[in-house]
Design a protein around this motif. Structure first.
Motif, PDB file in Angstrom:
ATOM      1  N   THR A   1      65.723  36.729  55.703  1.00 54.50           N
ATOM      2  CA  THR A   1      64.445  36.048  55.915  1.00 54.50           C
ATOM      3  C   THR A   1      64.450  34.683  55.227  1.00 54.50           C
ATOM      4  O   THR A   1      65.289  34.397  54.360  1.00 54.50           O
ATOM      5  N   ASP A   2      63.503  33.848  55.599  1.00 54.19           N
ATOM      6  CA  ASP A   2      63.371  32.555  54.939  1.00 54.19           C
ATOM      7  C   ASP A   2      63.100  32.725  53.451  1.00 54.19           C
ATOM      8  O   ASP A   2      63.612  31.957  52.621  1.00 54.19           O
ATOM      9  N   TRP A   3      62.291  33.721  53.095  1.00 54.45           N
ATOM     10  CA  TRP A   3      62.022  33.971  51.676  1.00 54.45           C
ATOM     11  C   TRP A   3      63.317  34.294  50.932  1.00 54.45           C
ATOM     12  O   TRP A   3      63.557  33.777  49.837  1.00 54.45           O
ATOM     13  N   GLU A   4      64.151  35.120  51.531  1.00 52.84           N
ATOM     14  CA  GLU A   4      65.425  35.472  50.893  1.00 52.84           C
ATOM     15  C   GLU A   4      66.347  34.265  50.791  1.00 52.84           C
ATOM     16  O   GLU A   4      67.052  34.095  49.793  1.00 52.84           O
ATOM     17  N   LYS A   5      66.343  33.414  51.822  1.00 50.46           N
ATOM     18  CA  LYS A   5      67.141  32.189  51.745  1.00 50.46           C
ATOM     19  C   LYS A   5      66.695  31.313  50.580  1.00 50.46           C
ATOM     20  O   LYS A   5      67.509  30.722  49.863  1.00 50.46           O
ATOM     21  N   GLY A   6      65.391  31.237  50.393  1.00 50.85           N
ATOM     22  CA  GLY A   6      64.851  30.417  49.315  1.00 50.85           C
ATOM     23  C   GLY A   6      65.256  30.878  47.933  1.00 50.85           C
ATOM     24  O   GLY A   6      65.231  30.095  46.977  1.00 50.85           O
ATOM     25  N   GLN A   7      65.637  32.149  47.808  1.00 48.65           N
ATOM     26  CA  GLN A   7      66.100  32.690  46.531  1.00 48.65           C
ATOM     27  C   GLN A   7      67.583  32.406  46.289  1.00 48.65           C
ATOM     28  O   GLN A   7      68.084  32.669  45.195  1.00 48.65           O
ATOM     29  N   GLU A   8      68.262  31.916  47.319  1.00 44.99           N
ATOM     30  CA  GLU A   8      69.689  31.607  47.179  1.00 44.99           C
ATOM     31  C   GLU A   8      69.861  30.200  46.601  1.00 44.99           C
ATOM     32  O   GLU A   8      69.140  29.270  46.954  1.00 44.99           O
ATOM     33  N   TRP A   9      70.858  30.016  45.743  1.00 43.27           N
ATOM     34  CA  TRP A   9      71.070  28.744  45.047  1.00 43.27           C
ATOM     35  C   TRP A   9      71.295  27.579  45.998  1.00 43.27           C
ATOM     36  O   TRP A   9      71.002  26.430  45.660  1.00 43.27           O
ATOM     37  N   TRP A  10      71.777  27.864  47.189  1.00 42.60           N
ATOM     38  CA  TRP A  10      72.035  26.800  48.163  1.00 42.60           C
ATOM     39  C   TRP A  10      70.799  25.939  48.392  1.00 42.60           C
ATOM     40  O   TRP A  10      70.921  24.728  48.660  1.00 42.60           O
ATOM     41  N   HIS A  11      69.624  26.532  48.329  1.00 40.24           N
ATOM     42  CA  HIS A  11      68.393  25.817  48.643  1.00 40.24           C
ATOM     43  C   HIS A  11      67.632  25.390  47.386  1.00 40.24           C
ATOM     44  O   HIS A  11      66.445  25.073  47.469  1.00 40.24           O
ATOM     45  N   GLN A  12      68.323  25.363  46.251  1.00 38.89           N
ATOM     46  CA  GLN A  12      67.695  24.996  44.987  1.00 38.89           C
ATOM     47  C   GLN A  12      68.391  23.761  44.407  1.00 38.89           C
ATOM     48  O   GLN A  12      69.578  23.801  44.081  1.00 38.89           O
ATOM     49  N   GLU A  13      67.664  22.680  44.301  1.00 39.56           N
ATOM     50  CA  GLU A  13      68.265  21.424  43.827  1.00 39.56           C
ATOM     51  C   GLU A  13      68.827  21.567  42.418  1.00 39.56           C
ATOM     52  O   GLU A  13      69.910  21.051  42.119  1.00 39.56           O
ATOM     53  N   ARG A  14      68.114  22.247  41.544  1.00 41.40           N
ATOM     54  CA  ARG A  14      68.556  22.379  40.155  1.00 41.40           C
ATOM     55  C   ARG A  14      69.928  23.062  40.053  1.00 41.40           C
ATOM     56  O   ARG A  14      70.714  22.769  39.160  1.00 41.40           O
ATOM     57  N   ALA A  15      70.225  23.948  40.996  1.00 45.23           N
ATOM     58  CA  ALA A  15      71.503  24.663  40.987  1.00 45.23           C
ATOM     59  C   ALA A  15      72.633  23.875  41.659  1.00 45.23           C
ATOM     60  O   ALA A  15      73.772  24.337  41.688  1.00 45.23           O
ATOM     61  N   GLY A  16      72.288  22.701  42.185  1.00 44.33           N
ATOM     62  CA  GLY A  16      73.305  21.907  42.879  1.00 44.33           C
ATOM     63  C   GLY A  16      73.378  22.218  44.355  1.00 44.33           C
ATOM     64  O   GLY A  16      74.408  21.976  44.995  1.00 44.33           O
ATOM     65  N   GLY A  17      72.275  22.760  44.902  1.00 45.45           N
ATOM     66  CA  GLY A  17      72.251  23.063  46.326  1.00 45.45           C
ATOM     67  C   GLY A  17      71.937  21.833  47.153  1.00 45.45           C
ATOM     68  O   GLY A  17      71.723  20.737  46.635  1.00 45.45           O
ATOM     69  N   GLY A  18      71.919  22.016  48.464  1.00 43.49           N
ATOM     70  CA  GLY A  18      71.572  20.929  49.364  1.00 43.49           C
ATOM     71  C   GLY A  18      72.719  20.494  50.250  1.00 43.49           C
ATOM     72  O   GLY A  18      73.895  20.669  49.924  1.00 43.49           O
ATOM     73  N   ALA A  19      72.351  19.904  51.380  1.00 47.16           N
ATOM     74  CA  ALA A  19      73.338  19.487  52.381  1.00 47.16           C
ATOM     75  C   ALA A  19      74.186  18.314  51.905  1.00 47.16           C
ATOM     76  O   ALA A  19      75.355  18.202  52.274  1.00 47.16           O
ATOM     77  N   LEU A  20      73.599  17.418  51.104  1.00 52.55           N
ATOM     78  CA  LEU A  20      74.365  16.252  50.651  1.00 52.55           C
ATOM     79  C   LEU A  20      75.621  16.679  49.905  1.00 52.55           C
ATOM     80  O   LEU A  20      76.728  16.255  50.241  1.00 52.55           O
ATOM     81  N   LEU A  21      75.455  17.514  48.894  1.00 54.64           N
ATOM     82  CA  LEU A  21      76.626  17.975  48.142  1.00 54.64           C
ATOM     83  C   LEU A  21      77.517  18.867  48.991  1.00 54.64           C
ATOM     84  O   LEU A  21      78.744  18.853  48.847  1.00 54.64           O
TER      85      LEU A  21
END
Length: 365
Positions: free
Chosen positions: A182-202
């Motif tokens: 689910t989207d909620w579960e995705k949001g708990q993954e580090w990939w979608h957390q800037e502080r953890a170094g997530g995001g498409a740019l990196l």
């Protein structure tokens, strides 16, 4: 006869850890010793393929390694030669520093090198101080087509190169490949957390930063970055990004996306020179030198990598046993320069101004 190498694994945040393990599973002179995950700031909920729980389970089942709860305890107790590590991007520096103090032969991580230039330099300083080799793996390193592009550039097939363009292939982001999540579960993954170094740019601009630096043969000087979150509002990390990079005598355009269903056209990389253009398309290398023709002047296909050095595992073992240099994209100089580009792009996206690309002399602290 080749010696036996004792391998440990730390960090299962990045799903590419399973690919690194698979590379070494192909070799007969590997002793799988132990593994441990890092503890995420935000607990991961899902156990779908590609999540850290699934990645850890895959490693234990495939290798029979002992699993520790704490990677520091693992490093203290076990005797290791090589450590593979794939924690969250923002924790590469922390983990690399701990591994280096163990004084293993080599530690290997997956792209990107880190989440900032300062963290990348932390890794390098720890490795150098403890005389430990640090390797950064790139899936693109094992593309025969990418190797051919560099060869054509270096032999002036398209004259002086003035632009490199990178855009990743069709991607709807991490954990969007058939997982029931689910989207909620995705949001708990580090990939979608800037502080953890997530995001498409990196995640994806990093490929272009590395390849542009390698293709062009010199460090970049400045960068302008744009980041946005168009379709992933369950997290605070970007899902689309662009970095425009200035080199002394050329430029690069690096595009990253987690919201592209189909690229529509070849995503490349594409290299523009004064006498032609090189396009990578589905493993083929196309060279266009006629301004009026849509057909390539030359097509290079059915390409291959050097025998005995065609995977990460074979390459690093060959290096350890012969002393021959690693492929340059795996080594520190190009990776630091690539990380400097990403760092400038991130700073630019925040300042909304072009930023200088730093280096070891100008990145202090």
């Amino acid at each position: 006869m080749s010696r036996i190498y004792r391998i440990g694994v730390i960090g299962f945040a990045h799903m590419h850890i399973t690919s690194l393990i698979d590379y070494f599973l192909e070799l007969s002179n590997i002793d799988w010793v132990a593994c441990a995950d890092t503890v995420p700031e935000v607990p991961s909920i899902s156990s779908e393929p590609g999540t850290r729980r699934a990645n850890l389970q895959y490693a234990v089942e495939k290798t029979g390694m002992k699993a520790y709860e704490d990677y520091r305890e693992m490093l203290e107790r076990e005797d290791l030669d090589i450590v593979l590590f794939c924690p969250e991007n923002a924790r590469h520096g922390e983990v690399a520093e701990a591994i280096a103090k163990k004084k293993v032969l080599m530690m290997i991580t997956e792209k990107p090198m880190a989440s900032s230039l300062s963290e990348a330099l932390r890794m390098v300083r720890s490795a150098n101080y403890n005389d430990v080799e640090l390797v950064v793996n790139w899936p693109t390193t094992w593309s025969p087509a990418i190797r051919k592009v560099k060869e054509l550039i270096d032999t002036d097939e398209i004259g002086a190169v003035w632009q490199v363009k990178w855009r990743n292939g069709a991607s709807m982001g991490p954990l969007a490949y058939g997982q029931k999540i689910t989207d909620w579960e995705k949001g708990q993954e580090w990939w979608h957390q800037e502080r953890a170094g997530g995001g498409a740019l990196l995640d994806y601009c990093c490929y272009g930063a590395c390849l542009a630096r390698w293709f062009l043969g010199e460090p970049a000087t400045s960068a302008f970055g744009i980041r946005a979150n168009f379709t992933s509002h369950y997290g605070d990390a970007d899902d689309n990004a662009v970095i425009l990079v200035r080199f002394p005598s050329s430029m690069a355009i690096l595009e990253a996306t987690w919201s592209t269903v189909n690229t529509g056209i070849p995503s490349g990389p594409i290299v523009y020179g004064t006498t032609g253009t090189i396009v990578v398309d589905q493993g083929k290398v196309l060279v266009f030198k006629d301004r009026k023709s849509k057909e390539p002047t030359n097509v290079f296909e059915n390409l291959s990598l050097p025998e005995g050095r065609d995977t990460l595992a074979k390459e690093v073992i060959h290096h350890l046993e012969t002393g021959e240099p690693l492929h340059p994209t795996l080594d520190i100089p190009i990776n630091l320069d690539a990380m400097a580009i990403l760092d400038a792009g991130i700073r630019s996206a925040k300042s909304r101004k072009m930023e200088l690309v730093d280096n070891v002399n100008w990145c202090i602290g």
